[in-house]
Design a protein around this motif. Structure first.
Motif, PDB file in Angstrom:
ATOM      1  N   ALA A 190      -1.989 -21.385  29.177  1.00  0.00           N
ATOM      2  CA  ALA A 190      -3.227 -21.215  28.415  1.00  0.00           C
ATOM      3  C   ALA A 190      -4.401 -21.877  29.131  1.00  0.00           C
ATOM      4  O   ALA A 190      -5.484 -21.287  29.253  1.00  0.00           O
ATOM      5  N   ILE A 191      -4.199 -23.087  29.603  1.00  0.00           N
ATOM      6  CA  ILE A 191      -5.267 -23.791  30.309  1.00  0.00           C
ATOM      7  C   ILE A 191      -5.644 -23.064  31.596  1.00  0.00           C
ATOM      8  O   ILE A 191      -6.825 -22.987  31.972  1.00  0.00           O
ATOM      9  N   ASP A 192      -4.650 -22.504  32.282  1.00  0.00           N
ATOM     10  CA  ASP A 192      -4.934 -21.760  33.510  1.00  0.00           C
ATOM     11  C   ASP A 192      -5.831 -20.556  33.216  1.00  0.00           C
ATOM     12  O   ASP A 192      -6.781 -20.288  33.952  1.00  0.00           O
ATOM     13  N   MET A 193      -5.533 -19.825  32.134  1.00  0.00           N
ATOM     14  CA  MET A 193      -6.374 -18.690  31.755  1.00  0.00           C
ATOM     15  C   MET A 193      -7.767 -19.161  31.363  1.00  0.00           C
ATOM     16  O   MET A 193      -8.773 -18.530  31.695  1.00  0.00           O
ATOM     17  N   HIS A 194      -7.821 -20.295  30.672  1.00  0.00           N
ATOM     18  CA  HIS A 194      -9.120 -20.832  30.271  1.00  0.00           C
ATOM     19  C   HIS A 194      -9.946 -21.204  31.504  1.00  0.00           C
ATOM     20  O   HIS A 194     -11.147 -20.931  31.562  1.00  0.00           O
ATOM     21  N   LYS A 195      -9.294 -21.825  32.491  1.00  0.00           N
ATOM     22  CA  LYS A 195     -10.006 -22.205  33.715  1.00  0.00           C
ATOM     23  C   LYS A 195     -10.562 -20.991  34.450  1.00  0.00           C
ATOM     24  O   LYS A 195     -11.677 -21.036  34.978  1.00  0.00           O
ATOM     25  N   LEU A 196      -9.784 -19.899  34.495  1.00  0.00           N
ATOM     26  CA  LEU A 196     -10.237 -18.693  35.177  1.00  0.00           C
ATOM     27  C   LEU A 196     -11.529 -18.155  34.566  1.00  0.00           C
ATOM     28  O   LEU A 196     -12.413 -17.672  35.278  1.00  0.00           O
ATOM     29  N   ASN A 197     -11.612 -18.231  33.248  1.00  0.00           N
ATOM     30  CA  ASN A 197     -12.732 -17.619  32.548  1.00  0.00           C
ATOM     31  C   ASN A 197     -13.843 -18.592  32.190  1.00  0.00           C
ATOM     32  O   ASN A 197     -14.957 -18.158  31.869  1.00  0.00           O
ATOM     33  N   HIS A 198     -13.549 -19.887  32.253  1.00  0.00           N
ATOM     34  CA  HIS A 198     -14.546 -20.908  31.916  1.00  0.00           C
ATOM     35  C   HIS A 198     -14.505 -22.007  32.988  1.00  0.00           C
ATOM     36  O   HIS A 198     -14.146 -23.163  32.708  1.00  0.00           O
ATOM     37  N   PRO A 199     -14.870 -21.662  34.202  1.00  0.00           N
ATOM     38  CA  PRO A 199     -14.704 -22.598  35.327  1.00  0.00           C
ATOM     39  C   PRO A 199     -15.582 -23.838  35.251  1.00  0.00           C
ATOM     40  O   PRO A 199     -15.288 -24.841  35.902  1.00  0.00           O
ATOM     41  N   GLU A 200     -16.656 -23.809  34.478  1.00  0.00           N
ATOM     42  CA  GLU A 200     -17.552 -24.966  34.403  1.00  0.00           C
ATOM     43  C   GLU A 200     -17.089 -26.007  33.386  1.00  0.00           C
ATOM     44  O   GLU A 200     -17.664 -27.091  33.281  1.00  0.00           O
ATOM     45  N   THR A 201     -16.027 -25.687  32.648  1.00  0.00           N
ATOM     46  CA  THR A 201     -15.502 -26.587  31.627  1.00  0.00           C
ATOM     47  C   THR A 201     -14.542 -27.600  32.250  1.00  0.00           C
ATOM     48  O   THR A 201     -13.808 -27.276  33.186  1.00  0.00           O
ATOM     49  N   THR A 202     -14.532 -28.814  31.740  1.00  0.00           N
ATOM     50  CA  THR A 202     -13.532 -29.815  32.137  1.00  0.00           C
ATOM     51  C   THR A 202     -12.292 -29.609  31.277  1.00  0.00           C
ATOM     52  O   THR A 202     -12.388 -29.576  30.043  1.00  0.00           O
ATOM     53  N   HIS A 203     -11.129 -29.484  31.925  1.00  0.00           N
ATOM     54  CA  HIS A 203      -9.903 -29.139  31.214  1.00  0.00           C
ATOM     55  C   HIS A 203      -8.916 -30.300  31.167  1.00  0.00           C
ATOM     56  O   HIS A 203      -8.743 -31.012  32.161  1.00  0.00           O
ATOM     57  N   TYR A 204      -8.289 -30.442  30.019  1.00  0.00           N
ATOM     58  CA  TYR A 204      -7.222 -31.426  29.834  1.00  0.00           C
ATOM     59  C   TYR A 204      -5.965 -30.676  29.391  1.00  0.00           C
ATOM     60  O   TYR A 204      -5.912 -30.164  28.276  1.00  0.00           O
ATOM     61  N   CYS A 205      -4.993 -30.619  30.289  1.00  0.00           N
ATOM     62  CA  CYS A 205      -3.741 -29.942  29.965  1.00  0.00           C
ATOM     63  C   CYS A 205      -2.741 -30.975  29.448  1.00  0.00           C
ATOM     64  O   CYS A 205      -1.874 -31.464  30.182  1.00  0.00           O
ATOM     65  N   GLU A 206      -2.885 -31.319  28.197  1.00  0.00           N
ATOM     66  CA  GLU A 206      -1.999 -32.293  27.567  1.00  0.00           C
ATOM     67  C   GLU A 206      -2.112 -32.175  26.059  1.00  0.00           C
ATOM     68  O   GLU A 206      -2.977 -31.465  25.526  1.00  0.00           O
ATOM     69  N   SER A 207      -1.237 -32.848  25.359  1.00  0.00           N
ATOM     70  CA  SER A 207      -1.258 -32.814  23.902  1.00  0.00           C
ATOM     71  C   SER A 207      -2.589 -33.344  23.390  1.00  0.00           C
ATOM     72  O   SER A 207      -3.156 -34.296  23.947  1.00  0.00           O
ATOM     73  N   VAL A 208      -3.069 -32.746  22.304  1.00  0.00           N
ATOM     74  CA  VAL A 208      -4.326 -33.221  21.712  1.00  0.00           C
ATOM     75  C   VAL A 208      -4.194 -34.669  21.256  1.00  0.00           C
ATOM     76  O   VAL A 208      -5.196 -35.400  21.195  1.00  0.00           O
ATOM     77  N   TRP A 209      -2.976 -35.113  20.955  1.00  0.00           N
ATOM     78  CA  TRP A 209      -2.772 -36.494  20.518  1.00  0.00           C
ATOM     79  C   TRP A 209      -2.858 -37.480  21.681  1.00  0.00           C
ATOM     80  O   TRP A 209      -3.137 -38.663  21.477  1.00  0.00           O
ATOM     81  N   VAL A 219     -18.695 -24.511  27.290  1.00  0.00           N
ATOM     82  CA  VAL A 219     -18.048 -25.608  26.578  1.00  0.00           C
ATOM     83  C   VAL A 219     -17.817 -26.741  27.579  1.00  0.00           C
ATOM     84  O   VAL A 219     -17.450 -26.497  28.736  1.00  0.00           O
ATOM     85  N   ASP A 220     -18.043 -27.982  27.174  1.00  0.00           N
ATOM     86  CA  ASP A 220     -17.909 -29.102  28.106  1.00  0.00           C
ATOM     87  C   ASP A 220     -16.458 -29.484  28.352  1.00  0.00           C
ATOM     88  O   ASP A 220     -16.063 -29.731  29.498  1.00  0.00           O
ATOM     89  N   ILE A 221     -15.654 -29.533  27.281  1.00  0.00           N
ATOM     90  CA  ILE A 221     -14.271 -30.004  27.395  1.00  0.00           C
ATOM     91  C   ILE A 221     -13.354 -29.073  26.606  1.00  0.00           C
ATOM     92  O   ILE A 221     -13.639 -28.736  25.452  1.00  0.00           O
ATOM     93  N   ALA A 222     -12.247 -28.668  27.231  1.00  0.00           N
ATOM     94  CA  ALA A 222     -11.235 -27.853  26.565  1.00  0.00           C
ATOM     95  C   ALA A 222      -9.893 -28.559  26.687  1.00  0.00           C
ATOM     96  O   ALA A 222      -9.524 -29.039  27.767  1.00  0.00           O
ATOM     97  N   ILE A 223      -9.155 -28.591  25.578  1.00  0.00           N
ATOM     98  CA  ILE A 223      -7.887 -29.320  25.528  1.00  0.00           C
ATOM     99  C   ILE A 223      -6.789 -28.402  25.022  1.00  0.00           C
ATOM    100  O   ILE A 223      -6.946 -27.730  23.997  1.00  0.00           O
ATOM    101  N   ASN A 224      -5.674 -28.355  25.747  1.00  0.00           N
ATOM    102  CA  ASN A 224      -4.502 -27.608  25.303  1.00  0.00           C
ATOM    103  C   ASN A 224      -3.288 -28.085  26.087  1.00  0.00           C
ATOM    104  O   ASN A 224      -3.404 -28.408  27.271  1.00  0.00           O
ATOM    105  N   HIS A 225      -2.130 -28.086  25.417  1.00  0.00           N
ATOM    106  CA  HIS A 225      -0.919 -28.601  26.063  1.00  0.00           C
ATOM    107  C   HIS A 225      -0.231 -27.570  26.944  1.00  0.00           C
ATOM    108  O   HIS A 225       0.611 -27.916  27.772  1.00  0.00           O
ATOM    109  N   ASP A 226      -0.574 -26.287  26.783  1.00  0.00           N
ATOM    110  CA  ASP A 226       0.125 -25.194  27.464  1.00  0.00           C
ATOM    111  C   ASP A 226      -0.514 -24.920  28.830  1.00  0.00           C
ATOM    112  O   ASP A 226      -1.675 -24.495  28.898  1.00  0.00           O
ATOM    113  N   PRO A 227       0.221 -25.108  29.931  1.00  0.00           N
ATOM    114  CA  PRO A 227      -0.356 -24.877  31.262  1.00  0.00           C
ATOM    115  C   PRO A 227      -0.851 -23.446  31.467  1.00  0.00           C
ATOM    116  O   PRO A 227      -1.875 -23.231  32.118  1.00  0.00           O
TER     117      PRO A 227
END
Length: 466
Positions: A40-59, A30-38
């Motif tokens: 959750a994003i940390d777990m996502h980064k561990l398992n999807h390191p090639e994805t660009t992550h945005y740890c902020e509200s979707v709005w 996945v190219d971009i992942a968005i979630n406000h929960d640090p």
């Protein structure tokens, strides 16, 4: 297929369930992942390191800025569902959380998005206006169920009439600086939605969710053919709780605890025993799961449950031993389910699914059994509680053990791969069970996401499989 310059976006990405299924289907991250929960994003980064992550509200994420001129081939949305869920009951709702689905319109109107998928609870289709029952306290208007969902569908498809009562909520969510004329005209998507069960696609859980698919590329919307079903059907047999239980983990006796179990828990256990153990075909735990039998009767040895029962012995007394198992769920009046069925729906609100093991020895009629009408709380391990007939042989329960399922079992029940990282954060710090389970219960089941993406973004895979 995803075209070379197209992006894949996972909104409300959580710990990565949808992303995992998407990657399994497409063979690329996945190219971009968005979630406000640090966390959750940390777990996502561990398992999807090639994805660009945005740890902020979707709005707070600007689709135009994020995409940088590139079109979106596929976007997944899993907005918070707890304010639609039947588990919410009659409790007040948060109108801001309830309106998170509008973020999909924001993406579809501001950047080119070819295929959209959205996951939510089945009650999502009942989305309607709220009424203020007291200052700041809102509840769904029972007379207008589904009205807002219908407006949501119209904005994505043929357009929303200017006098539709949903406009105030839409504008409150999307703000002043938004091209509302596009929603009046309609965004031109083909759209369909269905309720699907994860167990029908290879996940060992009965989790049921509503999935919405919208696309504007002229291609048809396809629903994946189910691959799994009950034993004896034309499908692959359902994966079950027995497939994900770690049988090496012992249960703890329900008796003689420093802190006695709650009465409701004992009632659930008693009802579960009556339904799943005192029956014609109780589930017998696999070979080797006899930790508590060992504690009471010395060293024990097991054998395949398909072999004659006489080969299953415990200790030197020549008494045959068996261990039965069934599942217990601490939600409402639910008493659980057999271990040879898929695990019931896992939620994020704590550890609420457990396993009950009844430890049995061969019954020779030399002692009396405790009547099943007696209170379970009065039973001790010295009593002979209940008789169970297994393959024509009578057994008596000598102990009952219970434990809650561990996070690694729950992640397996959701259909995550066995190498998925969830127990520690990126710094190596171990996460609490509650935090692990929260990521698990909120997650999309990867096998179902994979099946949906294969059907609609890589349909050739479905055609080859057929």
């Amino acid at each position: 297929m995803i075209h070379p310059n197209e992006l894949i976006i996972d909104n409300f990405a959580g710990g990565g369930g949808a992303s995992t299924g998407i990657e399994q289907a497409l063979g690329r991250p996945v190219d971009i992942a968005i979630n406000h929960d640090p966390l959750a994003i940390d777990m996502h980064k561990l398992n999807h390191p090639e994805t660009t992550h945005y740890c902020e509200s979707v709005w707070d994420v600007d689709p135009v800025a994020v995409c940088k001129g590139r079109p979106v081939g596929f976007a997944w949305f899993s907005p918070d569902c707890k304010h639609f869920s039947k588990a919410k009951g009659n409790k007040p709702v948060d109108k801001n959380i309830r309106g998170l689905a509008w973020v999909a319109l924001r993406w579809a109107a501001l950047v080119p998005v070819r295929v959209i998928m959205m996951e939510n609870v089945e009650e999502f289709t009942s989305w309607g206006p709220l009424i203020e029952v007291s200052p700041g306290v809102f509840k769904p208007d029972p007379d207008r169920k589904g009205e807002t969902f219908e407006a949501f569908v119209k904005t994505l498809t043929t357009g929303l009439e200017k006098d539709n009562p949903a406009w105030p909520e839409i504008k409150e969510s999307l703000g002043d600086d938004f091209p509302y004329e596009k929603l009046v005209q309609g965004l031109g998507y083909q759209l369909d939605y269905r309720v699907l069960k994860a167990c029908d696609y290879g996940a060992p859980t009965t989790r049921e969710r509503c999935f919405l698919v919208a696309r504007n590329d002229g291609e048809e919307i396809r629903w994946p053919e189910k691959t799994h079903g009950p034993k004896g059907s034309r499908y692959i047999p359902y994966r079950t709780a027995a497939d994900i239980i770690d049988w090496s983990i012992p249960t703890r006796s329900i008796f003689d605890r420093k802190k006695p179990l709650a009465e409701k828990t004992l009632i659930r256990i008693a009802k579960g025993l009556e339904k799943y153990v005192f029956c014609d075909d109780p589930f017998i735990a696999p070979n080797g799961c006899v930790a508590m039998i060992e504690r009471q009767f010395g060293r024990s040895s097991g054998a395949d449950i398909d072999l004659p029962l006489a080969t299953v012995t415990a200790g030197g007394g020549g008494k045959s031993a068996l261990v039965t198992s069934h599942m217990i769920k601490f939600r409402g009046s639910n008493i659980g389910n057999p271990t040879d069925e898929p695990v019931r729906t896992i939620s994020s609100g704590g550890l609420h699914i457990g396993e009950v093991r009844a430890f049995l020895i061969k019954y020779y009629g030399t002692s009396s059994a405790t009547p099943l009408t007696d209170s379970l709380g009065a039973v001790t391990t010295k009593d002979r509680f209940g008789l169970v007939t297994v393959k024509g042989q009578q057994y008596q329960i000598v102990d009952i053990g219970m434990r809650m399922l561990e996070p690694h079992e729950l992640f397996a029940a959701q259909g995550f791969p066995s190498d998925y990282s969830f127990s520690h954060d990126s710094s190596g710090k171990k996460l609490t069970k509650e935090n692990q389970v929260a990521r698990c219960g909120n997650a999309v089941c990867p096998p179902l996401a994979k099946a949906l993406v294969e059907a609609n973004v890589r349909p050739e895979l479905q055609e080859i499989a057929a």
